[in-house]
Scaffold this active site. Structure first.
Site, short mmCIF file in Angstrom:
data_model
loop_
_atom_site.label_atom_id
_atom_site.label_comp_id
_atom_site.label_asym_id
_atom_site.label_seq_id
_atom_site.Cartn_x
_atom_site.Cartn_y
_atom_site.Cartn_z
N TYR A 1 8.82 -1.25 10.20
CA TYR A 1 7.89 -0.77 9.17
C TYR A 1 8.47 0.47 8.49
O TYR A 1 8.56 0.56 7.26
CB TYR A 1 6.56 -0.43 9.85
CG TYR A 1 5.43 -0.12 8.92
CD1 TYR A 1 4.47 -1.09 8.61
CD2 TYR A 1 5.30 1.14 8.34
CE1 TYR A 1 3.43 -0.81 7.77
CE2 TYR A 1 4.26 1.42 7.49
CZ TYR A 1 3.32 0.45 7.21
OH TYR A 1 2.29 0.73 6.36
N ASP B 1 -5.52 0.13 5.63
CA ASP B 1 -6.25 -0.26 6.84
C ASP B 1 -7.49 0.60 7.04
O ASP B 1 -8.58 0.08 7.33
CB ASP B 1 -5.34 -0.13 8.07
CG ASP B 1 -4.15 -1.07 8.00
OD1 ASP B 1 -4.13 -1.94 7.11
OD2 ASP B 1 -3.25 -0.93 8.84
N ASP C 1 0.83 -1.23 0.00
CA ASP C 1 0.00 0.00 0.00
C ASP C 1 0.85 1.26 0.00
O ASP C 1 0.64 2.16 -0.81
CB ASP C 1 -1.08 -0.01 1.10
CG ASP C 1 -0.57 0.03 2.53
OD1 ASP C 1 0.62 -0.24 2.76
OD2 ASP C 1 -1.40 0.33 3.42
MG MG Z 1 -2.20 -0.77 12.91
#
Ligand code: MG
Ligand code: ADP
Length: 376
Positions: A212, A162, A27
């Site tokens: 991340y 998300d 994403d």
């Molecule tokens: Mg999260």
């Protein structure tokens, strides 16, 4: 802070978690993903308290809450408060219609398990306040401001998936989302006689958010090298394997692996969407196994516990495919299991997992469900 016991809400909002069938870490590389909301969710109860700016928020599961003033929104040292404050901050940048409110949240979503309790928290709050104070925000505004809140107040440079899945999902469908254009298709999903079974490793390595951000930087480094040869490559979304080969000698082995994973993962997402449209569940399963291999060996965001469960599932003909889902380093694996064999499989996996790691496995079924909604 304790919350008033006679709390009678004006509005109840359900905000679901999500799973992503495939397309991990694509994403923020502006590629494709196939998420859907699930039945597990956070329930928000709201009421206006008729003050100008005092807000009380209480998390029942956490047994903790806090009070804040709308004219003094600032980052907190308490991590979870930043999900709330970040959303408030973004809303206040867009409207002056917000006033004091009380809110409780009660969650059935395990935290840090790759089911995106964070997006459920952000989006449920934004959705509820939009309704309560008639703020005039669209669903897409809610998605985007929630993502922004996570960037600015929480400090996770998350992509759009998300929040998009938490808000935009439709029951019985998965979303093929293009994270560059935000174009999306709702794909009806019919996987009977199989079920989607999540195995929760119960491992939540703290690495997730720092790694991340590292992965995001590594991908950007890859893009910069690719751009030297191919100026049109502005994200890994626009790159392909031939381009990557040309640039290989200029990249460290790590950057090459990261880029290779994302390029091939995007390809797998599109193949998965087609497999789902034509009900080719064997191909869907094979793509999940392939994706996990990449997650583990190329993107290096798996962990021994997730690898163990995915490998274990390969012994079972009744399992078509499996992979670790979510940002990484634990969380849940998604398993496509024949409905007649779910109990056998879960029992055997639990036993083996307990023997290997001394952890009790949690298993649950997920079904594609509706995005954030008001409970009547
Ligand atoms: Mg999260
Ligand atoms: P994930 O989104 O995969 O569940 P994250 O690390 O992104 O994992 O988000 C989890 C964080 O969200 C928790 O550490 C906590 O700060 C916050 N959070 C989620 N659910 C709740 C809740 N019910 N009450 C308070 N904070 C929550």
């Amino acid at each position: 802070m304790s919350f008033p016991e006679n709390f009678t809400p004006e509005l109840v909002v359900e905000s679901p978690g999500r799973i992503n069938l495939i397309g991990e870490h694509t994403d923020y590389n502006l590629g494709y993903v196939v998420p859907t909301a699930i039945e597990k969710k956070i329930t928000f109860k709201f009421k206006r308290n008729h003050t100008d700016k005092e807000c009380n928020l209480y998390s029942l599961g956490y047994n903790t809450g806090f009070t804040f003033q709308l004219d003094k929104i600032a980052k907190s040292n308490v991590e979870w408060e930043n999900y709330i404050l970040g959303v408030l901050n973004e809303i206040l940048l867009r409207t002056d219609k917000l006033r004091g409110f009380d809110c409780t949240i009660e969650s059935k979503l395990p935290m840090g398990s790759g089911l995106s309790s964070s997006a459920a928290l952000e989006c449920g709050l934004a959705f509820g306040l939009n309704e309560l104070f008639d703020l005039g925000l669209s669903k897409m505004d809610i998605v985007l401001l929630s993502q922004k809140a996570e960037h600015t107040f929480v400090g996770t440079q998350c992509g759009i998936m998300d929040q998009f899945a938490s808000v935009m999902s439709e029951k019985g469908h998965v979303i093929l989302l293009d994270c560059q254009s935000l174009e999306h298709q709702q794909i009806p999903i019919q996987i009977d006689p199989y079920k989607m079974i999540m195995l929760n490793t119960k491992v939540s390595h703290n690495l997730a958010s720092s790694e991340y951000n590292t992965r995001k930087r590594e991908c950007e480094e890859g893009v910069a090298i690719l751009q030297g040869h191919y100026p049109e490559v502005t994200s890994l979304r626009n790159a392909n394997n031939e381009m990557l080969e040309v640039c290989k000698s200029e990249m460290s082995a790590t950057i090459f692996k990261r880029c290779s994973f994302i390029i091939n993962e995007n390809d797998r997402v599109l193949k998965t969407a087609n497999a789902l449209k034509s009900n080719d569940l064997n191909l869907f399963g094979a793509l999940l196994y392939e994706a996990h291999e990449g997650i583990s060996k190329l993107y290096e965001v798996s962990c021994p516990e997730s690898d163990f469960l995915v490998d274990f599932s390969k012994q079972y003909d009744a399992v078509l495919g499996a992979r670790q889902t979510g940002g990484g380093f634990g969380g849940c694996t998604l398993n496509i299991v024949h409905k007649d064999k779910v109990d056998d499989f879960v029992e055997a996996a639990s036993k083996a997992y307990k023997a290997a790691f001394n952890i009790e496995l949690d298993a649950f079924e997920v079904k594609p469900s509706a995005g954030t909604y008001i409970q009547n």
